[in-house]
Motif scaffolding. Structure first.
Motif, PDB file in Angstrom:
ATOM      1  N   VAL A 107       0.829  -1.206   0.000  1.00 60.56           N
ATOM      2  CA  VAL A 107       0.000   0.000   0.000  1.00 60.56           C
ATOM      3  C   VAL A 107       0.862   1.255   0.000  1.00 60.56           C
ATOM      4  CG1 VAL A 107      -1.568   1.379   1.426  1.00 60.56           C
ATOM      5  CG2 VAL A 107      -2.044  -1.040   1.018  1.00 60.56           C
ATOM      6  N   VAL A 108       1.835   1.306   0.903  1.00 58.76           N
ATOM      7  CA  VAL A 108       2.662   2.519   1.003  1.00 58.76           C
ATOM      8  C   VAL A 108       3.407   2.768  -0.305  1.00 58.76           C
ATOM      9  CG1 VAL A 108       4.557   3.632   2.219  1.00 58.76           C
ATOM     10  CG2 VAL A 108       2.884   2.300   3.496  1.00 58.76           C
ATOM     11  N   ARG A 109       3.957   1.724  -0.893  1.00 57.07           N
ATOM     12  CA  ARG A 109       4.731   1.915  -2.128  1.00 57.07           C
ATOM     13  C   ARG A 109       3.826   2.275  -3.304  1.00 57.07           C
ATOM     14  NH1 ARG A 109       9.902   1.154  -1.593  1.00 57.07           N
ATOM     15  NH2 ARG A 109      10.714  -0.085   0.159  1.00 57.07           N
ATOM     16  N   PHE A 110       2.630   1.681  -3.397  1.00 55.72           N
ATOM     17  CA  PHE A 110       1.674   2.057  -4.441  1.00 55.72           C
ATOM     18  C   PHE A 110       1.285   3.523  -4.310  1.00 55.72           C
ATOM     19  CE2 PHE A 110       0.439  -2.468  -5.331  1.00 55.72           C
ATOM     20  CZ  PHE A 110       0.652  -2.415  -6.699  1.00 55.72           C
ATOM     21  N   ALA A 111       0.951   3.923  -3.090  1.00 54.61           N
ATOM     22  CA  ALA A 111       0.529   5.304  -2.869  1.00 54.61           C
ATOM     23  C   ALA A 111       1.644   6.285  -3.222  1.00 54.61           C
ATOM     24  CB  ALA A 111       0.085   5.490  -1.432  1.00 54.61           C
ATOM     25  N   MET A 112       2.871   5.966  -2.825  1.00 59.22           N
ATOM     26  CA  MET A 112       3.993   6.856  -3.145  1.00 59.22           C
ATOM     27  C   MET A 112       4.191   6.972  -4.654  1.00 59.22           C
ATOM     28  SD  MET A 112       6.813   5.706  -0.271  1.00 59.22           S
ATOM     29  CE  MET A 112       8.115   6.563  -1.171  1.00 59.22           C
ATOM     30  N   GLU A 113       4.042   5.855  -5.352  1.00 55.88           N
ATOM     31  CA  GLU A 113       4.235   5.879  -6.802  1.00 55.88           C
ATOM     32  C   GLU A 113       3.139   6.680  -7.491  1.00 55.88           C
ATOM     33  OE1 GLU A 113       4.221   2.763 -10.573  1.00 55.88           O
ATOM     34  OE2 GLU A 113       4.409   2.007  -8.513  1.00 55.88           O
ATOM     35  N   LEU A 114       1.891   6.462  -7.110  1.00 52.42           N
ATOM     36  CA  LEU A 114       0.780   7.143  -7.768  1.00 52.42           C
ATOM     37  C   LEU A 114       0.788   8.641  -7.529  1.00 52.42           C
ATOM     38  CD1 LEU A 114      -2.200   4.680  -7.190  1.00 52.42           C
ATOM     39  CD2 LEU A 114      -0.997   5.151  -9.322  1.00 52.42           C
ATOM     40  N   LEU A 115       1.177   9.042  -6.324  1.00 46.47           N
ATOM     41  CA  LEU A 115       1.103  10.460  -5.970  1.00 46.47           C
ATOM     42  C   LEU A 115       2.479  11.109  -5.906  1.00 46.47           C
ATOM     43  CD1 LEU A 115      -1.704  10.169  -3.296  1.00 46.47           C
ATOM     44  CD2 LEU A 115      -1.891  11.017  -5.624  1.00 46.47           C
ATOM     45  N   ASP A 116       3.477  10.433  -6.452  1.00 44.24           N
ATOM     46  CA  ASP A 116       4.815  10.999  -6.582  1.00 44.24           C
ATOM     47  C   ASP A 116       5.321  11.536  -5.243  1.00 44.24           C
ATOM     48  OD1 ASP A 116       7.124  11.673  -7.868  1.00 44.24           O
ATOM     49  OD2 ASP A 116       6.376  13.604  -8.611  1.00 44.24           O
ATOM     50  N   GLY A 120       6.676   7.643   2.858  1.00 43.34           N
ATOM     51  CA  GLY A 120       5.325   7.277   3.269  1.00 43.34           C
ATOM     52  C   GLY A 120       5.326   6.495   4.569  1.00 43.34           C
ATOM     53  N   SER A 121       4.190   6.487   5.228  1.00 43.43           N
ATOM     54  CA  SER A 121       4.036   5.704   6.455  1.00 43.43           C
ATOM     55  C   SER A 121       2.605   5.238   6.570  1.00 43.43           C
ATOM     56  CB  SER A 121       4.416   6.532   7.693  1.00 43.43           C
ATOM     57  OG  SER A 121       3.488   7.586   7.882  1.00 43.43           O
ATOM     58  N   LEU A 122       2.430   4.130   7.301  1.00 45.55           N
ATOM     59  CA  LEU A 122       1.082   3.618   7.531  1.00 45.55           C
ATOM     60  C   LEU A 122       0.981   3.170   8.980  1.00 45.55           C
ATOM     61  CD1 LEU A 122      -0.846   1.295   5.034  1.00 45.55           C
ATOM     62  CD2 LEU A 122      -1.478   1.657   7.410  1.00 45.55           C
ATOM     63  N   PRO A 123       0.805   4.106   9.924  1.00 44.08           N
ATOM     64  CA  PRO A 123       0.595   3.721  11.327  1.00 44.08           C
ATOM     65  C   PRO A 123      -0.731   2.962  11.473  1.00 44.08           C
ATOM     66  CG  PRO A 123       1.086   6.071  11.104  1.00 44.08           C
ATOM     67  CD  PRO A 123       0.793   5.559   9.744  1.00 44.08           C
ATOM     68  N   LEU A 190       0.324  14.733   3.139  1.00 46.48           N
ATOM     69  CA  LEU A 190      -1.019  14.336   2.746  1.00 46.48           C
ATOM     70  C   LEU A 190      -1.346  13.055   3.496  1.00 46.48           C
ATOM     71  CD1 LEU A 190      -3.544  14.625   0.926  1.00 46.48           C
ATOM     72  CD2 LEU A 190      -2.329  13.271  -0.799  1.00 46.48           C
ATOM     73  N   ALA A 191      -2.428  13.054   4.259  1.00 44.82           N
ATOM     74  CA  ALA A 191      -2.747  11.881   5.084  1.00 44.82           C
ATOM     75  C   ALA A 191      -4.246  11.695   5.150  1.00 44.82           C
ATOM     76  CB  ALA A 191      -2.179  12.037   6.491  1.00 44.82           C
ATOM     77  N   THR A 192      -4.662  10.451   5.287  1.00 42.37           N
ATOM     78  CA  THR A 192      -6.088  10.142   5.431  1.00 42.37           C
ATOM     79  C   THR A 192      -6.252   8.949   6.360  1.00 42.37           C
ATOM     80  OG1 THR A 192      -8.134   9.687   4.217  1.00 42.37           O
ATOM     81  CG2 THR A 192      -6.158   8.546   3.458  1.00 42.37           C
ATOM     82  N   SER A 193      -7.361   8.914   7.049  1.00 46.42           N
ATOM     83  CA  SER A 193      -7.651   7.785   7.936  1.00 46.42           C
ATOM     84  C   SER A 193      -8.098   6.591   7.109  1.00 46.42           C
ATOM     85  CB  SER A 193      -8.729   8.164   8.953  1.00 46.42           C
ATOM     86  OG  SER A 193      -9.913   8.565   8.289  1.00 46.42           O
ATOM     87  N   ILE A 194      -7.794   5.414   7.620  1.00 48.23           N
ATOM     88  CA  ILE A 194      -8.236   4.162   6.998  1.00 48.23           C
ATOM     89  C   ILE A 194      -9.339   3.603   7.880  1.00 48.23           C
ATOM     90  CG2 ILE A 194      -7.523   1.859   6.271  1.00 48.23           C
ATOM     91  CD1 ILE A 194      -4.676   2.952   6.031  1.00 48.23           C
ATOM     92  N   LEU A 204      -2.912   6.460   6.470  1.00 44.37           N
ATOM     93  CA  LEU A 204      -1.999   6.420   5.338  1.00 44.37           C
ATOM     94  C   LEU A 204      -1.477   7.830   5.110  1.00 44.37           C
ATOM     95  CD1 LEU A 204      -0.623   4.990   3.009  1.00 44.37           C
ATOM     96  CD2 LEU A 204      -2.713   5.266   1.659  1.00 44.37           C
ATOM     97  N   ALA A 205      -0.171   8.012   5.276  1.00 48.10           N
ATOM     98  CA  ALA A 205       0.420   9.340   5.177  1.00 48.10           C
ATOM     99  C   ALA A 205       1.542   9.341   4.140  1.00 48.10           C
ATOM    100  CB  ALA A 205       0.969   9.780   6.529  1.00 48.10           C
ATOM    101  N   LEU A 206       1.565  10.410   3.319  1.00 50.33           N
ATOM    102  CA  LEU A 206       2.604  10.589   2.311  1.00 50.33           C
ATOM    103  C   LEU A 206       3.325  11.911   2.558  1.00 50.33           C
ATOM    104  CD1 LEU A 206       0.738   9.459  -0.939  1.00 50.33           C
ATOM    105  CD2 LEU A 206       2.218   8.095   0.545  1.00 50.33           C
TER     106      LEU A 206
END
Length: 586
Positions: A107-116, A120-123, A190-194, A204-206
Motif C-alpha cells: 500500500v505505502v509503495r503504491f501510494a507513493m508511486e501514484l502520488l509521486d 510514506g508511512s502507515l501507522p 497528505l494523510a487520510t484515515s483508513i 496512510l500518510a505521504l
C-alpha cells in the motif's frame, strides 16, 4: 451536445467542430488543428496538449443508411487513467494477501508511486491497546516516528477521531508539525484515515521533501487507496483472528489433556506454564494459591532469572494478592499499574511495574477463589484484551485441575504424615530410606541416618500431663525441622522417638550434624502453657554399608543400638555405630 460530458468534441467527417463539452473549451484552440488527423487516425491514440498527455478515443456516428455523419472524439488525461489502472493493480495485489506486513508494504509503495511522494508511512490503530503503532515506513528511519500511546492529541489522533483526511502544503510552518519530520526535510504532508465501516484501522500518510506540495486532486486518489486498504486490512485481521482462535482452541485442548493426565502438583505447574507459553509471550509467570484469607503462597514462580523458590506473601502484596482479594482479572501496563493502597509491589517477583505489562486472573472453583495466574512482560503495552480473554479461558481449566491435584496431595499427605507433629510418619520414613539406599547402591553415594530420643519424656507427661507432653513433641519437631537441611527427612518414628535421614552424608559428617542438633535443642528451654521445660536428646548414628546392611531395617537396627549406647552413657549425647564394638554388651 450534452454539456455533462467531460473532454469530448463532435467532429464532422472533414474535421470541423460541430459541438464540444464545456470542459473541453479551454483546450479547443489546441485540439482543433489536430482534428482532421484524429478523424482518420486509429480508434485510440495519444496527444500532448498544454504539456499534458491525453488518451484520445474516436467513435463514428452512423445515420439510418449506415453512413458516418460525424465522429465523437473523447479525451482523458493519461495520469487519471494511469491512477485508475494502478489502483486496480493494487487492489488485486493486496487482496490476494492475508499477511498484514505484506499489505502495508504494498500500500505505502503504491501510494507513493501514484502520488509521486518521497516517503510514506502507515501507522496502525490498535483499539484494544488504545494506541497507534508505527506500522510501516518507507524512506523514513524507524526512529522517526514512535508509537503514540493513549495521548489522543496531535494530527494523527485527529485523523483517527474524525475519520477524515488532511493536506498540509507548508508542513514546517504548521503549528503541530513534528520536529522529527521537519528535521528529515518534509515540506508537504497528505494523510487520510483508513476506516472499515465505523472502525478506524490506521492512517496512510505521504510526504514530499521538495517544494511541490500535494494538490487537492491528490486527496481523492489517496482516499480511494485508503478505502481499498481498509478492506484488505480488515480481511487480514479477520484471517489472523481466525488463525489465533484456532491456535487458542488447540492450545486449550492440549492443556486440558496434559492437566487431566496428572495429579502430581509439580507436573501440573509445569503443564500450566507450557499452556500459557503457547497462548501469550511472557518473561514472568506465577501461580499463587490461597493459604488463608491473609496469605498467598507462590507455588510456581518463573522470572527472567529462571525458576524461583516457593514463597509466601500477604495478600496485600503483589498483583496476585489483589486478584485473590477481589476476584477480578487485570490487564495493566506501565502507568496503569495499581497504586500502593491496591497492592504493595513485589519487585523481586514482578520486576519494575512502571516499565512492564501484566495480566492476572483468579482461579475459581464453585464460586470460591483458590488461586491466581499472573503473566508479565518487562515491556509496555504487550497484552491486548484478546490475550486476557485467552488467559481467562485457560484459568477455568487450570482451576479444576489444580483443585483436584491439591485435594489428592492433601489426601496423600494424610497417609504419610504424623498428625501430631506434621512430620512424615514411620511408614513413609522407611519408603524414603529404601529409595535412598537403592540410590546409594547404584551411584555409590553415602547416606546416613540418626535415631533421636527425647530424654526423660515420661517425666514430662507425669508432671504436666499428656496435653503438655503432646505440645512439647510438636515444638521439638518444629525446632529440629527448622535446623536440619531441606534435603534431610525428619520423621516421627514412634512415641518420643524421631528418625532423621541424611542423604549425601558420610558417617563423620552425620555425627557432627547430630551433635549440632543436640546442642541446638538443649540451648533454649521450651515454654509450654506457661511451663518452662528443658529438653535434651540422645542420638544414635549409622551410615549405610552395602556389605553390612541388606535392607533399610538393618540400618535402623544399627542406629538404634547406637542410640541405646548413648542412653547407657547417661543420655544427652551422640553415639555412632563404630563405637558399638567397645561399648555394646556381650
Amino acid at each position: 451536445m450534452d454539456g455533462s460530458c467531460q473532454l469530448a468534441v463532435l467532429v464532422s467527417p472533414s474535421g470541423e467542430v460541430v459541438a464540444c463539452s464545456e470542459a473541453l473549451r479551454p483546450l479547443l484552440p489546441d485540439v482543433t488543428p489536430l482534428l482532421p488527423d484524429l478523424v482518420h487516425a486509429e480508434p485510440e491514440n495519444e496527444v500532448l496538449l498544454q504539456g499534458r498527455r491525453y488518451t484520445v478515443t474516436r467513435q463514428p456516428l452512423l445515420n439510418e443508411a449506415g453512413t458516418t455523419f460525424a465522429f465523437l472524439i473523447a479525451l482523458q488525461a493519461v495520469s487519471v487513467r494511469r491512477a485508475d489502472h494502478r489502483l486496480s493493480e493494487m487492489v488485486i495485489a493486496i487482496s490476494s494477501k492475508l499477511d498484514i506486513e505484506h499489505v502495508l508494504e504494498q500500500v505505502v509503495r503504491f501510494a507513493m508511486e501514484l502520488l509521486d511522494a518521497d516517503a510514506g508511512s502507515l501507522p496502525l490503530y490498535d483499539p484494544e491497546r488504545e494506541r497507534l503503532t508505527i506500522g510501516h515506513l518507507v524512506n523514513l528511519p524507524v526512529n522517526t516516528l514512535t508509537p503514540i500511546v493513549t495521548q489522543r492529541r496531535g494530527l494523527m489522533w485527529q485523523l483517527i477521531k474524525q475519520r477524515t483526511s488532511i493536506l498540509i502544503a507548508d508542513y514546517p510552518n504548521h503549528p503541530v508539525a513534528l520536529p522529527e519530520l521537519v528535521h528529515r526535510g518534509v515540506r508537504s504532508l497528505l494523510a487520510t484515515s483508513i476506516v472499515y465501516g465505523n472502525t478506524p484501522l490506521g492512517i496512510l500518510a505521504l510526504y514530499r521533501m521538495r517544494d511541490e506540495p500535494f494538490q487537492e486532486s491528490d486527496r481523492d486518489i489517496l482516499q480511494a487507496i485508503a478505502l481499498q486498504t481498509a478492506i484488505a486490512l480488515h480481511s487480514s485481521r479477520m484471517y489472523q483472528r481466525a488463525m489465533r482462535n484456532a491456535d487458542e482452541r488447540y492450545a486449550l485442548y492440549q492443556a486440558s489433556l496434559e492437566m487431566g493426565a496428572t495429579l502430581d502438583l509439580e507436573q501440573l505447574y509445569q503443564a500450566i506454564h507450557r499452556a500459557v507459553s503457547r497462548l501469550v509471550r511472557h518473561s514472568r509467570f506465577m501461580i499463587a494459591t490461597l493459604v488463608d484469607q491473609r496469605t498467598a503462597e507462590y507455588v510456581y514462580v518463573y522470572t527472567p532469572d529462571g525458576r524461583q523458590p516457593v514463597q509466601r506473601w500477604p495478600v496485600t502484596h503483589g498483583l496476585a494478592g489483589y486478584v485473590l482479594r477481589f476476584g477480578v482479572s487485570l490487564r495493566l501496563s506501565g502507568a496503569q499499574m495499581l497504586a500502593v493502597p491496591g497492592a504493595q509491589p513485589l519487585p523481586e517477583l514482578e520486576g519494575n511495574l512502571a516499565e512492564g505489562s501484566f495480566m492476572a486472573t483468579p482461579l475459581i472453583v464453585d464460586d470460591r477463589i483458590i488461586g491466581a495466574l499472573v503473566v508479565g512482560s518487562d515491556q509496555r503495552d504487550v497484552y491486548a484484551m484478546s490475550d486476557l480473554s485467552a488467559l481467562e479461558l485457560l484459568a477455568a481449566t487450570v482451576a479444576g485441575a489444580l483443585h483436584n491435584a491439591m485435594r489428592f496431595a492433601h489426601i496423600q499427605s494424610l497417609t504419610i504424615t504424623d498428625v501430631l507433629t506434621e512430620l512424615v510418619n514411620r511408614r513413609h520414613f522407611f519408603q524414603i530410606l529404601h529409595h535412598e539406599i537403592e540410590r546409594s547402591r547404584r551411584y555409590r553415594t553415602p547416606v546416613s541416618i540418626a535415631m533421636i530420643d527425647l530424654d526423660h519424656f515420661k517425666q514430662v507427661n507425669d508432671t504436666y500431663g499428656h496435653v503438655v507432653g503432646d505440645k512439647l513433641l510438636r515444638e521439638v519437631a518444629l525446632r529440629c525441622r527448622r535446623y536440619v537441611r531441606d534435603v534431610d527427612i525428619l520423621a516421627r518414628y514412634g512415641g518420643e522417638e524421631y528418625g532423621l535421614i541424611l542423604p549425601e552424608t558420610r558417617y563423620e559428617s552425620a555425627l557432627l550434624a547430630a551433635e549440632r542438633l543436640r546442642q541446638h535443642v538443649m540451648s533454649v528451654p521450651f515454654t509450654i502453657d506457661g511451663h518452662l521445660i528443658s529438653m535434651t536428646l540422645s542420638i544414635g548414628v549409622a551410615s549405610f554399608q552395602a556389605d553390612v546392611h541388606p535392607d533399610p531395617s538393618s540400618l535402623v537396627v544399627d542406629a538404634d543400638r547406637a542410640l541405646y549406647l548413648a542412653k547407657q552413657r547417661g543420655r544427652n549425647c551422640v553415639c555412632g555405630t563404630k563405637e558399638l564394638s567397645r561399648y555394646a554388651e556381650p
